[in-house]
Design a protein around this motif. Sequence first.
Motif, PDB file in Angstrom:
ATOM      1  N   GLY A 186       0.842  -1.188   0.000  1.00 35.89           N
ATOM      2  CA  GLY A 186       0.000   0.000   0.000  1.00 35.89           C
ATOM      3  C   GLY A 186       0.874   1.234   0.000  1.00 35.89           C
ATOM      4  N   LEU A 187       0.682   2.108  -0.976  1.00 35.70           N
ATOM      5  CA  LEU A 187       1.458   3.342  -1.106  1.00 35.70           C
ATOM      6  C   LEU A 187       0.510   4.524  -0.916  1.00 35.70           C
ATOM      7  CD1 LEU A 187       3.569   2.338  -4.258  1.00 35.70           C
ATOM      8  CD2 LEU A 187       4.308   2.286  -1.856  1.00 35.70           C
ATOM      9  N   ALA A 297      -2.080  -1.232  -3.730  1.00 32.80           N
ATOM     10  CA  ALA A 297      -3.086  -0.175  -3.564  1.00 32.80           C
ATOM     11  C   ALA A 297      -2.382   1.164  -3.426  1.00 32.80           C
ATOM     12  CB  ALA A 297      -3.947  -0.451  -2.338  1.00 32.80           C
ATOM     13  N   ILE A 298      -2.836   2.153  -4.176  1.00 31.19           N
ATOM     14  CA  ILE A 298      -2.283   3.503  -4.128  1.00 31.19           C
ATOM     15  C   ILE A 298      -3.397   4.432  -3.646  1.00 31.19           C
ATOM     16  CG2 ILE A 298      -1.199   5.352  -5.470  1.00 31.19           C
ATOM     17  CD1 ILE A 298      -0.429   3.048  -7.482  1.00 31.19           C
ATOM     18  N   ILE A 299      -3.105   5.243  -2.642  1.00 31.72           N
ATOM     19  CA  ILE A 299      -4.116   6.083  -2.007  1.00 31.72           C
ATOM     20  C   ILE A 299      -3.578   7.501  -1.882  1.00 31.72           C
ATOM     21  CG2 ILE A 299      -5.563   6.416   0.044  1.00 31.72           C
ATOM     22  CD1 ILE A 299      -5.105   3.423   0.697  1.00 31.72           C
ATOM     23  N   PRO A 320       1.361  -2.025 -13.213  1.00 23.47           N
ATOM     24  CA  PRO A 320       0.256  -2.740 -13.861  1.00 23.47           C
ATOM     25  C   PRO A 320      -0.664  -3.399 -12.839  1.00 23.47           C
ATOM     26  CG  PRO A 320       2.364  -3.269 -14.897  1.00 23.47           C
ATOM     27  CD  PRO A 320       2.686  -2.513 -13.656  1.00 23.47           C
ATOM     28  N   GLY A 321      -1.970  -3.267 -13.055  1.00 26.86           N
ATOM     29  CA  GLY A 321      -2.938  -3.925 -12.196  1.00 26.86           C
ATOM     30  C   GLY A 321      -3.163  -3.273 -10.854  1.00 26.86           C
ATOM     31  N   SER A 322      -2.505  -2.156 -10.582  1.00 25.14           N
ATOM     32  CA  SER A 322      -2.668  -1.503  -9.284  1.00 25.14           C
ATOM     33  C   SER A 322      -4.026  -0.831  -9.173  1.00 25.14           C
ATOM     34  CB  SER A 322      -1.561  -0.465  -9.073  1.00 25.14           C
ATOM     35  OG  SER A 322      -1.611   0.552 -10.064  1.00 25.14           O
ATOM     36  N   ASP A 323      -4.466  -0.611  -7.939  1.00 26.76           N
ATOM     37  CA  ASP A 323      -5.696   0.122  -7.660  1.00 26.76           C
ATOM     38  C   ASP A 323      -5.336   1.513  -7.152  1.00 26.76           C
ATOM     39  OD1 ASP A 323      -7.482  -1.956  -8.291  1.00 26.76           O
ATOM     40  OD2 ASP A 323      -7.257  -2.830  -6.299  1.00 26.76           O
ATOM     41  N   LEU A 324      -6.070   2.510  -7.599  1.00 27.36           N
ATOM     42  CA  LEU A 324      -5.853   3.882  -7.158  1.00 27.36           C
ATOM     43  C   LEU A 324      -7.117   4.407  -6.499  1.00 27.36           C
ATOM     44  CD1 LEU A 324      -4.366   6.600  -6.981  1.00 27.36           C
ATOM     45  CD2 LEU A 324      -5.123   7.074  -9.331  1.00 27.36           C
ATOM     46  N   LEU A 325      -6.998   4.804  -5.249  1.00 30.66           N
ATOM     47  CA  LEU A 325      -8.094   5.430  -4.516  1.00 30.66           C
ATOM     48  C   LEU A 325      -7.790   6.911  -4.357  1.00 30.66           C
ATOM     49  CD1 LEU A 325     -10.634   5.558  -2.732  1.00 30.66           C
ATOM     50  CD2 LEU A 325      -9.199   4.844  -0.802  1.00 30.66           C
ATOM     51  N   ARG A 338      -9.267  10.754   6.337  1.00 29.61           N
ATOM     52  CA  ARG A 338     -10.210   9.828   5.702  1.00 29.61           C
ATOM     53  C   ARG A 338      -9.892   8.399   6.153  1.00 29.61           C
ATOM     54  NH1 ARG A 338     -12.032  14.159   4.453  1.00 29.61           N
ATOM     55  NH2 ARG A 338     -12.651  14.864   2.345  1.00 29.61           N
ATOM     56  N   HIS A 339      -9.724   8.226   7.451  1.00 24.90           N
ATOM     57  CA  HIS A 339      -9.239   6.936   7.940  1.00 24.90           C
ATOM     58  C   HIS A 339     -10.172   5.778   7.614  1.00 24.90           C
ATOM     59  CE1 HIS A 339     -11.910   7.183  11.520  1.00 24.90           C
ATOM     60  NE2 HIS A 339     -11.597   8.463  11.524  1.00 24.90           N
ATOM     61  N   GLU A 340     -11.469   5.997   7.592  1.00 23.79           N
ATOM     62  CA  GLU A 340     -12.388   4.899   7.261  1.00 23.79           C
ATOM     63  C   GLU A 340     -12.195   4.453   5.820  1.00 23.79           C
ATOM     64  OE1 GLU A 340     -16.491   5.126   8.666  1.00 23.79           O
ATOM     65  OE2 GLU A 340     -15.912   6.872   9.843  1.00 23.79           O
ATOM     66  N   MET A 341     -12.031   5.416   4.922  1.00 21.31           N
ATOM     67  CA  MET A 341     -11.832   5.077   3.516  1.00 21.31           C
ATOM     68  C   MET A 341     -10.488   4.383   3.305  1.00 21.31           C
ATOM     69  SD  MET A 341     -13.227   8.720   2.058  1.00 21.31           S
ATOM     70  CE  MET A 341     -12.816   8.371   0.359  1.00 21.31           C
ATOM     71  N   VAL A 342      -9.453   4.881   3.964  1.00 20.62           N
ATOM     72  CA  VAL A 342      -8.137   4.261   3.862  1.00 20.62           C
ATOM     73  C   VAL A 342      -8.183   2.835   4.391  1.00 20.62           C
ATOM     74  CG1 VAL A 342      -5.766   4.333   4.731  1.00 20.62           C
ATOM     75  CG2 VAL A 342      -6.876   6.438   3.943  1.00 20.62           C
ATOM     76  N   ASN A 343      -8.816   2.648   5.542  1.00 20.46           N
ATOM     77  CA  ASN A 343      -8.888   1.306   6.117  1.00 20.46           C
ATOM     78  C   ASN A 343      -9.689   0.357   5.234  1.00 20.46           C
ATOM     79  OD1 ASN A 343      -7.477   2.408   8.217  1.00 20.46           O
ATOM     80  ND2 ASN A 343      -9.101   2.255   9.728  1.00 20.46           N
ATOM     81  N   ALA A 344     -10.734   0.867   4.608  1.00 19.00           N
ATOM     82  CA  ALA A 344     -11.513   0.026   3.697  1.00 19.00           C
ATOM     83  C   ALA A 344     -10.665  -0.440   2.523  1.00 19.00           C
ATOM     84  CB  ALA A 344     -12.740   0.793   3.198  1.00 19.00           C
ATOM     85  N   GLU A 345      -9.839   0.458   1.995  1.00 20.17           N
ATOM     86  CA  GLU A 345      -8.965   0.075   0.891  1.00 20.17           C
ATOM     87  C   GLU A 345      -7.900  -0.923   1.351  1.00 20.17           C
ATOM     88  OE1 GLU A 345      -7.728   0.405  -3.208  1.00 20.17           O
ATOM     89  OE2 GLU A 345      -9.567   0.845  -2.109  1.00 20.17           O
TER      90      GLU A 345
END
Length: 360
Positions: A186-187, A297-299, A320-325, A338-345
């Motif tokens: 997670g980055l 996961a990239i946030i 490749p294939g990474s997720d970006l929030l 945004r701790h709830e959103m970060v924790n969900a990711e």
Amino acid sequence: MSVRSWVLGSLAGALGVATAGTAVGVLRQQREISRRAGERVPFGSLRSEPLTIPADDGVPLHVEVDEVDRRGSGRLMRRGPGVEDVTVVFVHGYCLNLDCWHFQRAAYRDLVRTVYYDQRSHGRSGDGSRESSSIEQLGRDLKTVIDTTASDGPVVLVGHSMGGMSIVALVEQFPELIGDKVIGVGLISTTAGGLDVSRILLPMVPARLGGPVALGTMRTLRRGHRAVDHVRRIGKGLANVVTDTFAFGDEVPYGYVEFVDAMLSATPFETVAEFFPHFASLDKFDCVELLGSIPTAIICGTKDRLTSIGHSRKLHSRIPGSDLLECEGAGHMVILERHEMVNAELDQLITAATERVGRR
């Protein structure tokens, strides 16, 4: 690849991709309790028995491990395959310490084995030399922490700001770990290069002057670092305003601002100055493609004034294939704001990583 831009209130939809019985599904059932626990417990009070781990150059690193209580609860049986085998290592950012992971630590306690440590010259860790205050050395420190605290199983690495850079340095120096030892990354609010350092120190200086001026100013101030620390202490009111402006995008409880400012103020200016030049020379985008072989996961907050959203979008394009929030309206301290959103990711990341363990 996927890109998501969430606003407050959409957490349920984001978590809806999880199905009952998966690791994240169970974590989701625990989320409301964990969220309230994080808000109820004072900042900086979450602790476990400290370990002192010497880095490869002898600098003592302060480390804390939150083990999972397996006695009698049967919780491991319900958390899905492989969760009990994985360790999640959290790596904090520049001028912070391990306490910055407050909401993540509250959320994952007794659900997943987690490791937190203070980077060299930060928090309760020992001071490194000027020569060792580099991103490359932080990557080697992370390797030492992994080897010592998670020698028997796979790890998921989560880094914020400079902590993300530490992970990228690990990838560059120890590529053999990726996909074998390291099964997820997670980055958060970070980059692998191209950082405009003038935005860190002198946000009001024109870009064409900011870099040289910022570096020169930092060299000058470093020579009088004790006086600078004194000014920082007596200028607390102004410091809080600056912290609020550059750490957060939206309005947050004042306690969040005080918490972050306390960590910043506790970091000696000598440490600030020693690491500062290495951000300008950071150039590691060529090695991040390797992370495409594992869940990544990239946030980032869309109002991050330090490592802007463009850095995260570039990381996403190179992995490749990474997720970006993209957390709409959030600033650099998205892990608090945004701790709830970060924790969900992170739930999704841990699930994807543990599924890999289950297939082995």
